[in-house]
Structures are given as C-alpha cells and as structure tokens.
Design an enzyme around this catalytic site. Structure first.
Site, PDB file in Angstrom:
ATOM      1  N   TRP A 105       0.845  -1.206   0.000  1.00 39.54           N
ATOM      2  CA  TRP A 105       0.000   0.000   0.000  1.00 39.54           C
ATOM      3  C   TRP A 105       0.867   1.238   0.000  1.00 39.54           C
ATOM      4  O   TRP A 105       1.074   1.909   1.017  1.00 39.54           O
ATOM      5  CB  TRP A 105      -0.941  -0.014   1.203  1.00 39.54           C
ATOM      6  CG  TRP A 105      -2.016  -1.040   1.079  1.00 39.54           C
ATOM      7  CD1 TRP A 105      -2.341  -1.772  -0.010  1.00 39.54           C
ATOM      8  CD2 TRP A 105      -2.929  -1.451   2.125  1.00 39.54           C
ATOM      9  NE1 TRP A 105      -3.393  -2.618   0.268  1.00 39.54           N
ATOM     10  CE2 TRP A 105      -3.776  -2.431   1.559  1.00 39.54           C
ATOM     11  CE3 TRP A 105      -3.107  -1.073   3.451  1.00 39.54           C
ATOM     12  CZ2 TRP A 105      -4.787  -3.051   2.304  1.00 39.54           C
ATOM     13  CZ3 TRP A 105      -4.110  -1.681   4.181  1.00 39.54           C
ATOM     14  CH2 TRP A 105      -4.957  -2.660   3.606  1.00 39.54           C
ATOM     15  N   ASP A 193      -4.808   5.122  -9.614  1.00 37.74           N
ATOM     16  CA  ASP A 193      -4.038   4.583 -10.740  1.00 37.74           C
ATOM     17  C   ASP A 193      -3.261   5.697 -11.441  1.00 37.74           C
ATOM     18  O   ASP A 193      -3.851   6.646 -11.969  1.00 37.74           O
ATOM     19  CB  ASP A 193      -5.031   3.941 -11.713  1.00 37.74           C
ATOM     20  CG  ASP A 193      -4.360   3.037 -12.700  1.00 37.74           C
ATOM     21  OD1 ASP A 193      -4.083   1.875 -12.351  1.00 37.74           O
ATOM     22  OD2 ASP A 193      -4.092   3.497 -13.835  1.00 37.74           O
ATOM     23  N   ARG A 222      10.951  -7.154  -9.026  1.00 33.31           N
ATOM     24  CA  ARG A 222       9.681  -7.862  -9.247  1.00 33.31           C
ATOM     25  C   ARG A 222       8.625  -6.768  -9.326  1.00 33.31           C
ATOM     26  O   ARG A 222       8.541  -5.930  -8.423  1.00 33.31           O
ATOM     27  CB  ARG A 222       9.417  -8.833  -8.097  1.00 33.31           C
ATOM     28  CG  ARG A 222       8.125  -9.651  -8.250  1.00 33.31           C
ATOM     29  CD  ARG A 222       6.939  -8.952  -7.642  1.00 33.31           C
ATOM     30  NE  ARG A 222       5.728  -9.784  -7.646  1.00 33.31           N
ATOM     31  CZ  ARG A 222       4.523  -9.341  -7.293  1.00 33.31           C
ATOM     32  NH1 ARG A 222       4.358  -8.098  -6.925  1.00 33.31           N
ATOM     33  NH2 ARG A 222       3.483 -10.148  -7.310  1.00 33.31           N
ATOM     34  N   ASP A 224       4.961  -5.388  -9.387  1.00 29.54           N
ATOM     35  CA  ASP A 224       3.599  -5.685  -8.987  1.00 29.54           C
ATOM     36  C   ASP A 224       2.607  -5.214 -10.060  1.00 29.54           C
ATOM     37  O   ASP A 224       2.806  -4.173 -10.679  1.00 29.54           O
ATOM     38  CB  ASP A 224       3.330  -4.964  -7.656  1.00 29.54           C
ATOM     39  CG  ASP A 224       2.036  -5.402  -7.020  1.00 29.54           C
ATOM     40  OD1 ASP A 224       1.887  -6.613  -6.769  1.00 29.54           O
ATOM     41  OD2 ASP A 224       1.164  -4.545  -6.773  1.00 29.54           O
ATOM     42  N   GLU A 248       4.555  -9.294 -12.446  1.00 24.21           N
ATOM     43  CA  GLU A 248       3.395 -10.094 -12.043  1.00 24.21           C
ATOM     44  C   GLU A 248       2.300  -9.879 -13.086  1.00 24.21           C
ATOM     45  O   GLU A 248       1.755  -8.785 -13.203  1.00 24.21           O
ATOM     46  CB  GLU A 248       2.882  -9.633 -10.674  1.00 24.21           C
ATOM     47  CG  GLU A 248       1.636 -10.396 -10.258  1.00 24.21           C
ATOM     48  CD  GLU A 248       0.769  -9.647  -9.244  1.00 24.21           C
ATOM     49  OE1 GLU A 248       0.021 -10.314  -8.531  1.00 24.21           O
ATOM     50  OE2 GLU A 248       0.831  -8.404  -9.167  1.00 24.21           O
ATOM     51  N   GLY A 252      -4.351 -17.311 -15.316  1.00 21.24           N
ATOM     52  CA  GLY A 252      -4.538 -18.755 -15.208  1.00 21.24           C
ATOM     53  C   GLY A 252      -3.731 -19.490 -16.255  1.00 21.24           C
ATOM     54  O   GLY A 252      -2.561 -19.164 -16.496  1.00 21.24           O
ATOM     55  N   ASP A 317      -0.302 -14.191  -2.872  1.00 21.27           N
ATOM     56  CA  ASP A 317      -1.669 -13.983  -3.358  1.00 21.27           C
ATOM     57  C   ASP A 317      -2.442 -15.271  -3.615  1.00 21.27           C
ATOM     58  O   ASP A 317      -3.640 -15.208  -3.880  1.00 21.27           O
ATOM     59  CB  ASP A 317      -1.630 -13.179  -4.671  1.00 21.27           C
ATOM     60  CG  ASP A 317      -1.174 -11.751  -4.451  1.00 21.27           C
ATOM     61  OD1 ASP A 317      -1.490 -11.182  -3.380  1.00 21.27           O
ATOM     62  OD2 ASP A 317      -0.499 -11.199  -5.340  1.00 21.27           O
TER      63      ASP A 317
END
Ligand SMILES: *[C@@H]1O[C@H](CO)[C@@H](O)[C@H](O)[C@H]1NC(C)=O
Ligand SMILES: *[C@@H]1O[C@H](CO)[C@@H](O)[C@H](O)[C@H]1NC(C)=O
Ligand SMILES: *[C@@H]1O[C@H](CO)[C@@H](O)[C@H](O)[C@H]1NC(C)=O
Ligand SMILES: *[C@@H]1O[C@H](CO)[C@@H](O)[C@H](O)[C@H]1NC(C)=O
Ligand SMILES: *[C@@H]1O[C@H](CO)[C@@H](O)[C@H](O)[C@H]1NC(C)=O
Length: 533
Positions: A105, A193, A222, A224, A248, A252, A317
C-alpha cells in the site's frame, strides 16, 4: 597487453567491486527465496507467539532480521532473495483490511518504509547478500498508490497532482483498457491509478527507479500488477533501472495472456505453469497431466525466452500448495518440475515447512514458529538447489532445450541437459503395477545417479528407464553418472538397490556400488587444510 585483455580485466574488477546490475542472463542461473519482510524473522528476545495472521497487522520482521537469518536461506542453496516492497506505505489508521504489513500500500515512493528499518539497514542487507554472492530482488509497485476513498489528498504521494492519475472508475474485468486505466482495489481501500502515459509520470518514474536501484545496489525488480500498466511504459522503465525486471501478470492457464508481456518486460511470473501444475499434481485433483504438457507446448511457441520465466508453486496472493493437496509428495513432484525444467525457481517462504494457509491473509504465516529446522520439503529443495547450482555453474544446462520424453495420467518425464526428471501425481502410498516408462535419448547401459537417493540406475534396452512406485510416488531426478561424479553430490554414500523392475525387458538395472569422493574433492580437502605445522 591487448585491448581485449584490458577490457576483460576491467569487466572483472567492475563485477567484483559490487557493481551488480544483474541482467536476465545472470538471473537465469539463480534460484529465488521469496520473503514477506514482516513475517520472516523476529529480533532476538521478541515474543514468538505474537503473530495472528487474521489480525492483518505487523508482526515485527525487518531488513535486519532478514540479514541475521540469511544462513537459513543460503544453506538451502538459494542464490537470491525477493523481498516485499520497501517504500513508505499508508500512514493512517487501520483499514477494513488491516494494516499494510505486506508493503503493497504505497504512499510516498521517495521514502523507505520505517517499519522495516533505515536506509543503512537496507544497504547492510544488500551488502551481506552480495558478500555471499547472492542477489537481491525488490518488489516495486508503480501501477498505483493506496488511499481510502476516491478523492485522496494527493500531496502525500510522490506524484502530487491529480492530473497525473487516471480519474476514478471501478475495473471492468476482461476490458483491457479498463484493467489498465481504472483503479484496482475497492471502495474500502482504493488504489489510485497513475497515468503511465503522461510524460511527467514516465520521466519521474524512470529517474526514480534509476536512483533507487543505484542507491541500494538492487540486482532485480519484481513488478507488482504489471498487466495493469500500458505495455509501452515498461521498456523505458526497465532500461532506466538497468536490471532484470520480472512482472506479475496474474492469470490462469492462458499462455498467450502471459507471454505478450515478455518483451515489454524481461520476464513474467509463470502463472500458466503454476495453474497447470495444480491441474496435474494436486491430490485429490483432476490429475490432468495434459494441462501441463499443453502449457509446455504453448509456452515454447509463445514466450520469447522460457529460460528466465519465474517458476513458482506459491506466493502471497495464492493459496499455499499444501492447502490445495492433501499429499506431501504432490508438492515434492511439482517442485521438482519448477527446478529442473526451464525457468528460475522461486520458493515462497514457508513452502519448506508445508505451510497451508488457504489464501490471503492466511498464506502470510510467520516463519518463526517453524524454528527454522529442516524438513523433508526443505531437504528436497536443498538437493534440487545444490544440483541446479552445480549444473548452471559448470555446464550449459540453463539454456539447454528441455524435451518431454513421456506423459501419462500418472505423470511425466523430461530431459534437460544431461538430467532426466520423472514426476508423478500418484501420491505417497506405494503402488505396485503403476509405472512411468521413459524413452531416454541415451544408449542402453548408460549409468545415472538419482539425486535424492544417490542410487544408481542403468538404462535398459533402447535407453529405456522405468520408474516404478513400490515405495510411493517420490520425484526422481536422474543425472548422467559421469556428470554427477564431477559434482559435490552423492559422494561417499553407500548406494543400495531398491529393486525397480529389474526383470522386464525395458527395465532399469540396479547395482551395488560404493562411490568414492573424486580426486577433485580430495584435492580441495587438501587445499582447504594447508599444512602449517
Ligand atoms: C472499456 O473500458 C474503457 C475504460 O473504462 C471504457 O471507456 C470502454 O467503454 C470499455 N469498453 C467496453 C466495450 O465496455
Ligand atoms: C469493505 O469492508 C467490509 C469489511 O470487510 C466489507 O464487508 C465490505 O463489503 C467492503 N466494502 C466494499 C465496498 O468492498
Ligand atoms: C485438461 O486440461 C486441458 C487444458 O490443457 C483441457 O483442455 C482438458 O479439458 C482438461 N481435461 C480434463 C479431463 O479436465
Ligand atoms: C557457482 O559459481 C559462483 C560464482 O563463481 C560461486 O560463488 C558459487 O559458489 C558456485 N556454486 C556452486 C554450487 O558451485
Ligand atoms: C508391492 O510389492 C512389494 C515387493 O515388490 C511388496 O513388498 C509389497 O507388499 C507390495 N505392496 C502391495 C500394496 O501390493
């Protein structure tokens, strides 16, 4: 002295003087241990019972406590760590989703998160990692900041003007524009955003990341929520960072979805592989090995470079693997895949203790109740790391093209370099009559050494190997014996037969042998203890 010798001397001295800036090529041969800083280790003397995951608040881990416990990570053979975001987080009172102990955050990117330490603490952690020849990857959040409503006071963020953000809208999932321009989060915790097409935002981010990486000697990032940012933003950002960027791209089985982001980014976390391994290996589960082999075929076709993908079974997650499968052997087999196939293996802290938190926040358990002891799962990842570290250091294994040799409802086998892995979903109970036949590319009578047991295997006629599971469905990793003999593994161990299908025509023959440490090992022992009397 020729110019090229001068150049290479210069390159060596740059490298050894701590200028890391590691590239994708350098990261390819690493293996990563993922840490949520707040949950990895406590300072000496702290109350070990003081962490309730459901309370969603800080438990007390810091950069210093990571530094103090690096032996634990390094002893399992990992050559890099990935830590949760280090920048300042939301400073206000508790939200309906608790406190920002996870670090995602973001409030002010120009400041560090003082919950986890000082600038000197973070530098000391990085210095200690580099001293150990380990890399540091830091999680960064640039898609959004955090707020409690849709009209936040922008003066507290690095970007202080509302015009640098997209106007509020809730995400319409499946609409790419909306996923990139609207706000992640919900109305309890909104995630304003950034407009990453605005030149001020683009330039400020580029100089911010360049300074951050240089100041703290970061080796990799990395990223996010990478798919929530327009693709055009990433090449300039990663180039400014000058280090490996892995994004990231949450998703699926769909390989195309993930693969389009490799190019804009150096690499992505391999969600398609993860999803397919769940399909193939969880117990009970669909035991759908085809999902795995389909994913591999698609990946080879669609990804630019499968050797740098981030292979994982768990993260902060998703539900812990052990919450999705009742049998420990299914994780051992799936994990073997993530280490021995193309890609960079990533292990989420606590996987070595088979933690079983079934999703956020339960999958962010404190590590300390484990006592940092070794477990069957940590023994397996240690062996996999030791083998992989040896292979990447001494051979072209990391870039050699893997090939699936066979698959059935019980599992699959593949070769990469001179290593054949046979993994199964049958679970722990011994099964007579279940087998996986492996048409190896080697000649009959070729000798292999099995990584976990150090047992000797010999290819049968036409190079066939035959895995039987009379002792249950453990993963099998067969290394060409002539190669294994050069490694520090399986030295001086008494190797016994386990009677695997020694009678059938395509069977593995087993022999008794006692393996002496090689000459190299004897020499290095002599060198390690110079005669001083
Ligand atoms: C997709 O989202 C964008 C941004 O919110 C919106 O302008 C557009 O109308 C949406 N498209 C569809 C087909 O709903
Ligand atoms: C806000 O959080 C509360 C408590 O967790 C939850 O019941 C509610 O549905 C959330 N509201 C929104 C808009 O998501
Ligand atoms: C197995 O997974 C594949 C995806 O690769 C899917 O097409 C197929 O329907 C699945 N089979 C079963 C039995 O679920
Ligand atoms: C691999 O090479 C690196 C760099 O030379 C060295 O630090 C490390 O100890 C080696 N690891 C193994 C397992 O040989
Ligand atoms: C499987 O075979 C082994 C010997 O090959 C035997 O000891 C064991 O009892 C058998 N187990 C089952 C479940 O049939």
């Amino acid at each position: 002295m020729s110019l090229s010798i001068l150049c290479s001397l210069l390159a060596v001295s740059l490298f050894t003087s701590g200028v890391n800036a590691a590239t994708a090529e350098q990261w390819r041969s690493r293996s990563i241990y993922q840490i949520i800083t707040d949950r990895f280790a406590l300072p000496a003397g702290a109350n070990l019972n003081n962490c309730d995951v459901d309370a969603q608040t800080w438990c007390g881990g810091t950069w210093n406590t990571i530094r103090d416990n690096l032996d634990f990570v390094q002893n399992m053979g990992f050559t890099a760590i990935w830590i949760s975001p280090v920048q300042q987080n939301y400073q206000g009172s508790r939200t309906p989703y608790g406190d920002p102990y996870h670090g995602y955050w973001i409030q002010d990117l120009t400041q560090l998160n003082d919950k986890f330490g000082t600038s000197d603490d973070l530098k000391a952690l990085v210095a200690e990692l580099h001293k150990r020849d380990m890399y540091i990857m830091v999680d960064v959040v640039v898609n959004n900041v955090m707020a409690l409503n849709t009209q936040p006071d922008y003066s507290r963020y690095m970007f202080k003007d509302a015009s640098l953000y997209h106007p509020y809208c809730p995400i319409q999932w499946g609409n790419t524009t909306s996923e990139q321009d609207c706000w992640l989060g919900d109305l309890n915790v909104t995630l304003p955003d950034l407009d990453t097409t605005n030149p001020t935002v683009v330039n400020t981010y580029q100089s911010w990341v360049k300074d951050f990486v240089q100041e703290y000697q970061i080796d990799g990032l990395r990223i996010d929520a990478a798919k929530h940012v327009n693709k055009e933003f990433w090449p300039g950002f990663c180039e400014s960072a000058g280090v490996f960027c892995i994004g990231e791209v949450f998703g699926g089985l769909d390989v195309e979805d993930a693969a389009q982001w490799q190019g804009p980014l150096d690499s992505v976390l391999n969600f398609p592989l993860y999803s397919s391994l769940l399909q193939g290996f969880t117990i009970p589960g669909p035991a759908n090995i085809t999902a795995v082999t389909d994913t591999l075929t698609q990946s080879k076709k669609l990804f630019k470079d499968t050797t740098v993908l981030g292979n994982f079974l768990e993260n902060q997650d998703v539900p812990r693997f052990a919450s999705q499968s009742v049998d420990p052997q299914s994780m051992n087999n799936a994990m073997t895949f993530t280490f021995m196939y193309d890609g960079i293996p990533i292990v989420y802290y606590g996987q070595e203790f088979s933690f079983n938190g079934a999703g956020d926040p339960k999958n962010r358990e404190p590590l300390w109740p484990s006592g940092y002891a070794s477990t069957p799962a940590s023994d397996i990842m240690t062996k996999l790391n030791q083998l992989r570290n040896f292979l990447v250091n001494t051979t072209e294994w990391a870039t050699s093209e893997p090939q699936v040799l066979s698959s059935s409802q019980y599992g699959l086998s593949f070769v990469k370099g001179d290593v054949i892995s046979i993994i199964t979903n049958i679970g722990s109970p011994p099964q007579n009559g279940t087998n996986i036949a492996v048409p190896s590319p080697y000649d009959a009578n070729t000798g292999f050494t099995e990584l976990f047991s150090c047992k000797q295997w010999v290819a049968g006629s036409k190079g066939y190997l035959d895995a039987e599971y009379t002792l249950g469905g453990k993963p099998i990793v067969l290394v060409l014996s002539t190669l294994m003999d050069k490694s520090p593994l399986c030295k001086g161990e008494l190797v016994t037969s386990q009677g695997l299908g020694a009678d059938s025509s395509n069977a593995v023959q087993l022999r008794w042998s006692f393996r002496w440490p090689g000459l190299a090992a004897i020499m290095s022992l002599l060198l390690a203890f110079p005669v001083v009397w």
